[in-house]
Write a protein that holds these residues in place. Structure first.
Motif, PDB file in Angstrom:
ATOM      1  N   PHE A  30       4.161 -31.620   8.866  1.00  0.00           N
ATOM      2  CA  PHE A  30       3.598 -31.020   7.660  1.00  0.00           C
ATOM      3  C   PHE A  30       4.514 -31.406   6.513  1.00  0.00           C
ATOM      4  N   GLN A  31       4.100 -32.426   5.766  1.00  0.00           N
ATOM      5  CA  GLN A  31       4.932 -32.996   4.709  1.00  0.00           C
ATOM      6  C   GLN A  31       4.079 -33.248   3.468  1.00  0.00           C
ATOM      7  N   PRO A  32       3.669 -32.166   2.782  1.00  0.00           N
ATOM      8  CA  PRO A  32       2.764 -32.308   1.625  1.00  0.00           C
ATOM      9  C   PRO A  32       3.323 -33.154   0.498  1.00  0.00           C
ATOM     10  N   SER A  33       4.660 -33.297   0.423  1.00  0.00           N
ATOM     11  CA  SER A  33       5.242 -34.129  -0.624  1.00  0.00           C
ATOM     12  C   SER A  33       4.970 -35.611  -0.389  1.00  0.00           C
ATOM     13  N   MET A  34       4.596 -35.975   0.846  1.00  0.00           N
ATOM     14  CA  MET A  34       4.357 -37.381   1.176  1.00  0.00           C
ATOM     15  C   MET A  34       3.003 -37.629   1.829  1.00  0.00           C
ATOM     16  N   GLN A  35       2.263 -36.576   2.145  1.00  0.00           N
ATOM     17  CA  GLN A  35       0.961 -36.727   2.781  1.00  0.00           C
ATOM     18  C   GLN A  35      -0.153 -36.392   1.810  1.00  0.00           C
ATOM     19  N   ARG A  77      -2.009 -19.911   4.519  1.00  0.00           N
ATOM     20  CA  ARG A  77      -0.785 -19.476   3.848  1.00  0.00           C
ATOM     21  C   ARG A  77       0.287 -20.561   3.822  1.00  0.00           C
ATOM     22  N   LEU A  78       0.000 -21.728   4.345  1.00  0.00           N
ATOM     23  CA  LEU A  78       1.010 -22.781   4.363  1.00  0.00           C
ATOM     24  C   LEU A  78       1.444 -23.145   2.943  1.00  0.00           C
ATOM     25  N   ASN A  79       2.728 -23.387   2.790  1.00  0.00           N
ATOM     26  CA  ASN A  79       3.309 -23.689   1.482  1.00  0.00           C
ATOM     27  C   ASN A  79       3.219 -25.187   1.201  1.00  0.00           C
ATOM     28  N   TYR A  80       2.353 -25.568   0.288  1.00  0.00           N
ATOM     29  CA  TYR A  80       2.159 -26.977  -0.031  1.00  0.00           C
ATOM     30  C   TYR A  80       3.188 -27.492  -1.039  1.00  0.00           C
ATOM     31  N   ASN A  81       4.106 -26.625  -1.443  1.00  0.00           N
ATOM     32  CA  ASN A  81       5.182 -27.047  -2.341  1.00  0.00           C
ATOM     33  C   ASN A  81       6.483 -27.307  -1.590  1.00  0.00           C
ATOM     34  N   ILE A  99       7.787 -21.461  10.339  1.00  0.00           N
ATOM     35  CA  ILE A  99       9.143 -21.969  10.146  1.00  0.00           C
ATOM     36  C   ILE A  99       9.043 -23.435   9.735  1.00  0.00           C
ATOM     37  N   TYR A 100       9.460 -23.733   8.509  1.00  0.00           N
ATOM     38  CA  TYR A 100       9.432 -25.102   8.014  1.00  0.00           C
ATOM     39  C   TYR A 100      10.712 -25.819   8.437  1.00  0.00           C
ATOM     40  N   LEU A 101      10.558 -27.043   8.922  1.00  0.00           N
ATOM     41  CA  LEU A 101      11.666 -27.768   9.534  1.00  0.00           C
ATOM     42  C   LEU A 101      11.994 -29.041   8.760  1.00  0.00           C
ATOM     43  N   ASP A 102      13.272 -29.412   8.776  1.00  0.00           N
ATOM     44  CA  ASP A 102      13.737 -30.617   8.098  1.00  0.00           C
ATOM     45  C   ASP A 102      13.830 -31.813   9.035  1.00  0.00           C
ATOM     46  N   PHE A 103      13.115 -31.777  10.145  1.00  0.00           N
ATOM     47  CA  PHE A 103      13.127 -32.896  11.074  1.00  0.00           C
ATOM     48  C   PHE A 103      11.757 -33.011  11.728  1.00  0.00           C
ATOM     49  N   PHE A 104      11.463 -34.208  12.240  1.00  0.00           N
ATOM     50  CA  PHE A 104      10.181 -34.447  12.885  1.00  0.00           C
ATOM     51  C   PHE A 104      10.159 -33.809  14.274  1.00  0.00           C
ATOM     52  N   THR A 105       9.011 -33.252  14.629  1.00  0.00           N
ATOM     53  CA  THR A 105       8.806 -32.744  15.980  1.00  0.00           C
ATOM     54  C   THR A 105       7.577 -33.421  16.576  1.00  0.00           C
ATOM     55  N   ASN A 106       7.516 -33.451  17.889  1.00  0.00           N
ATOM     56  CA  ASN A 106       6.306 -33.957  18.543  1.00  0.00           C
ATOM     57  C   ASN A 106       5.177 -32.958  18.347  1.00  0.00           C
TER      58      ASN A 106
END
Length: 372
Positions: A30-35, A77-81, A99-106
């Motif tokens: 979930f990477q709205p800044s790039m998706q 409710r997902l935060n698109y910012n 929980i928003y994460l700073d790394f990729f998960t499968n």
């Protein structure tokens, strides 16, 4: 249109059909800044369908309607910012958490009565990312490998960097090659301020050895000697591909190097009691957990009172740790044998110039992101 890969579905209660299981866990990119927003909505719809199909197959209607309703409300409710990369979602009787994460998960869909954040982030997707430095007799080139591509970030001038002005008279006392090497190392330090990626060296063997010996962070630098010395683009791409294919091996060596650097700067926190105290006190960094120790830790945390805290409280410390942008990695058994199976590497402070560079890097990579 790009679609998310089919998520892995994990079921711990496969023999007990039609039981109203009350816990669901999800992780996905979930990477709205790039998706693109349309791609995100397509991914969310795909996940809803995958969850619904599994619920129809295994669980009763009451649970299915309840869990799908909760999931739709959570998605709304997902935060698109957010500037994060992935998201972990826990749906259960004790509340729903994002929980928003700073790394990729499968991509993962997890059904289990005792699901925890460990079950989700234990499936971290360690995508190969590294620097490749070619250094020859007269020039050097620094590449960064990410999103499956090798990108040139920096190249020296053929004649070096010595200025003819009197202001730089002290620099003139050094050899041209020494000045060039120091400038290369300064660029690497700027681009990799928190030493989050390994650096691979190739090119002229004598020059590579000079660079390696002069580097203050050689613990995360690895020599990849080859038969070519002219910096040919195709040869460098081939070397990057080989490194990518061997990534598990190199990533393990890289973590060992990070541990050694942290040890030298007194940034290691070991033993479960010290790590628990650090998490409680909001310490930031990289949390490493041995695969075998993870199993033992989970058994302990499911007890009524473990480690002086309830398992739920310990997990809340971990969730706060992740939500602040920290990382957790479950690594192969044996790497942490000298630290009791768990280790927290405290973060180094990041300078203002480092933060500016990372912000520029995010903008530069925006158009190169791949849908996960």
């Amino acid at each position: 249109m790009l679609l998310a890969p089919t998520p892995k579905v994990v079921k711990r209660d496969s023999k007990q059909t039609q039981i109203p299981v009350t816990t669901l866990g999800l992780t996905f990119r979930f990477q709205p800044s790039m998706q693109d927003n349309h791609d995100i909505q397509t991914t969310l719809a795909y996940i809803i369908k995958a969850v619904e199909a599994e619920l129809k197959r295994k669980y009763n209607n009451v649970f299915r309607e309840s869990i799908l309703g909760k999931l739709n409300r959570i998605f709304s409710r997902l935060n698109y910012n957010t500037n994060k990369i992935s998201v972990a979602i826990l749906v259960g009787p004790n509340g729903d958490r994002i929980i928003y994460l700073d790394f990729f998960t499968n991509p993962l869909i997890y059904f289990n009565k005792h699901i925890s954040i460990f079950d989700l982030v234990g499936n971290t997707n360690n995508q190969p990312e590294f620097f490749l430095l070619f250094s020859g007799n007269r020039k050097s080139m620094l590449f960064e490998y990410y999103n499956g591509k090798l990108n040139k970030e920096y190249e020296t001038e053929e004649r070096g960097f010595i200025s003819n002005t009197s202001i730089h008279q002290n620099v003139l006392e050094k050899s041209e090659r020494e000045v060039r090497n120091q400038q290369i190392l300064n660029v690497i330090k700027l681009m990799n301020p928190k030493k989050t990626k390994p650096v691979f060296l190739t090119g002229n063997e004598e020059q590579i050895n000079r660079l390696y010996n002069a580097a203050p962070f050689r613990e995360i630098m690895f020599k990849k000697m080859s038969t070519f010395s002219n910096g040919n683009k195709d040869n460098l791409k081939l070397l990057a591909s080989e490194t990518r294919d061997e990534w598990r091996h190199w990533h393990c060596k890289f973590l060992a190097g990070k541990i050694e650097l942290a040890k030298q700067s007194n940034r290691l926190i070991g033993t479960i009691s010290d790590v628990t105290k650090a998490l409680k006190n909001s310490k930031d960094g990289l949390l490493l957990i041995d695969k075998y120790y993870r199993k033992q830790l989970m058994k302990s945390l499911r007890g009524s009172h473990s480690l002086g805290h309830s398992g739920r409280v310990w997990m809340s410390y971990l969730e706060r740790f992740l939500s602040r942008g920290n990382h957790i990695e479950i690594i192969k058994t044996g790497v942490l044998k000298d630290y009791g199976g768990i280790l927290l590497i405290e973060n180094e402070l990041m300078s203002g110039s480092d933060r500016i560079h990372l912000a520029i890097n995010k903008d530069r990579k925006k158009n190169n992101a791949l849908l996960f």
